[in-house]
Design a protein around this motif. Structure first.
Motif, PDB file in Angstrom:
ATOM      1  N   VAL A  14      46.956  40.170  43.289  1.00  0.00           N
ATOM      2  CA  VAL A  14      47.449  38.797  43.223  1.00  0.00           C
ATOM      3  C   VAL A  14      47.486  38.248  44.652  1.00  0.00           C
ATOM      4  CG1 VAL A  14      48.827  39.213  41.151  1.00  0.00           C
ATOM      5  CG2 VAL A  14      49.863  39.512  43.406  1.00  0.00           C
ATOM      6  N   THR A  18      52.071  34.637  45.386  1.00  0.00           N
ATOM      7  CA  THR A  18      52.623  35.107  44.111  1.00  0.00           C
ATOM      8  C   THR A  18      53.643  36.215  44.340  1.00  0.00           C
ATOM      9  OG1 THR A  18      50.633  34.522  42.882  1.00  0.00           O
ATOM     10  CG2 THR A  18      52.057  36.193  41.904  1.00  0.00           C
ATOM     11  N   THR A  33      52.422  39.262  35.217  1.00  0.00           N
ATOM     12  CA  THR A  33      52.202  39.279  36.665  1.00  0.00           C
ATOM     13  C   THR A  33      53.445  39.760  37.398  1.00  0.00           C
ATOM     14  OG1 THR A  33      50.593  37.480  36.524  1.00  0.00           O
ATOM     15  CG2 THR A  33      51.627  37.856  38.660  1.00  0.00           C
TER      16      THR A  33
END
Length: 341
Positions: A14, A18, A33
């Motif tokens: 990522v 993030t 995620t």
């Protein structure tokens, strides 16, 4: 040395932005995620204690008991799914009354639960009170309710497709030549029983030359034993049971009459408990996808509260599998013509 944001980002595949959002508890990151970032951070040795992005979330899980293997499996799978997502689990059992169930809910809330999963609770009762469920929903706490649907309550409902399960079981017995088939279930006031009975009656109505009967006892070894003796004595050669523990009792019930499984009576269980393949003979059963259902329940309670103050109504059904083993076989000649007692 404390891992850098770029190290965590590369491990989780990522962006650094993030990672920063996750570790600082900012919105705009999916649950998948978020879990990947936290797992990568832990793997790299990052101490997450006290970080706002890693406040431990708590989910309350209510199951009838831990003696029935399927409920123990539910508790284990839900806890495993929550652990993987960095959430903690508080489990309550034996809520046999509405008052006891309400007390369990209150305990969950006092502990700071952000969601509640209920397996085979009072929401499955046809006329059971759901006022305490509604109070949870009105507070914006997501509910995932397993094995039971109430049209007057917004929640996520998760179940196995019982209609498909019953129909595939009957089709299997019909292919083996059985024309006298019974269904053994528990409390007829509960949603799972009503669904199975409805599917059973509809499936048999579409068959010519087949008779069927429903035995109401209870979802236990003793209940299966009693039901098997009743329906076998009445000439039924095929028996569909509720949970596998009931089917295990049915095997002994058939033998107590001097009959053989599957030579005289074929038996099908439901759940595919871990020991189902170890009965003698090995149990033919319907496998519920507990891992898939537990994953859906956890996703509903962890994500539902993040996106909506009032969780919406959702119904999810998983597809069952018929696992054919040794307790089903060809119908005995003349077995269906035995006189009913």
């Amino acid at each position: 040395m404390k891992p850098r944001l770029i190290d965590i980002a590369q491990r989780a595949d990522v962006s650094e932005a993030t990672v920063s959002r996750v570790l600082n508890g900012k919105p705009g990151v999916t649950e998948e995620t978020r879990s990947a970032v936290l797992e990568a951070a832990r793997d790299l040795g990052r101490d997450l204690t006290g970080l706002p992005g890693t406040r431990e979330r708590l989910v309350g899980v209510l199951v009838p008991d831990l003696e029935n293997p399927i409920f123990a499996q539910w508790a284990e799978r839900v806890e495993a799914e929550l652990f993987q997502r960095g959430a903690a689990t508080l489990i309550a059992v034996r809520a046999r009354t509405v008052e006891r169930e309400q007390e369990a809910f209150e305990r969950f809330l006092r502990a700071g639960a952000c969601g509640i999963v209920v397996v085979s609770g009072h929401h499955a009762q046809e006329e059971g009170s759901v006022g305490h469920y509604r109070a949870i929903v009105q507070q914006g706490i997501p509910l995932a309710l397993v094995n039971g649907v109430r049209p007057d309550l917004d929640a996520t409902y998760i179940s196995t497709d019982d209609d498909r399960a019953v129909r595939m079981s009957i089709a299997h017995l019909r292919e083996l030549g059985h024309t006298a088939i019974a269904l053994a279930v528990g409390d007829e006031r509960t949603w799972p029983v009503r669904e199975k009975v409805r599917a059973f009656e509809q499936a048999l109505a579409a068959e010519s030359g087949v008779r069927g009967t429903v035995a109401y006892t209870d979802f236990s070894y003793a209940g299966g034993y009693q039901a098997a003796r009743e329906v076998a004595a009445a000439g039924c050669t095929g028996l569909l049971c509720g949970p596998d523990v009931m089917a295990a009792g049915a095997l002994e019930g058939v033998r107590s009459l001097g009959l053989a499984v599957p030579g005289d009576v074929s038996v099908i269980g439901y759940d595919d408990a871990q020991w189902a393949a170890m009965t003698s003979p090995a149990l033919t059963t319907v496998r519920q996808s507990v891992p898939e259902m537990a994953r859906a329940a956890v996703r509903a309670v962890l994500e539902g509260g993040e996106h909506s103050r009032r969780p919406a109504r959702t119904e999810l059904q998983t597809i069952p599998q018929l696992i054919v083993r040794g307790t089903t076989g060809a119908a005995p000649r003349g077995g269906a013509d035995a006189p009913e007692s």
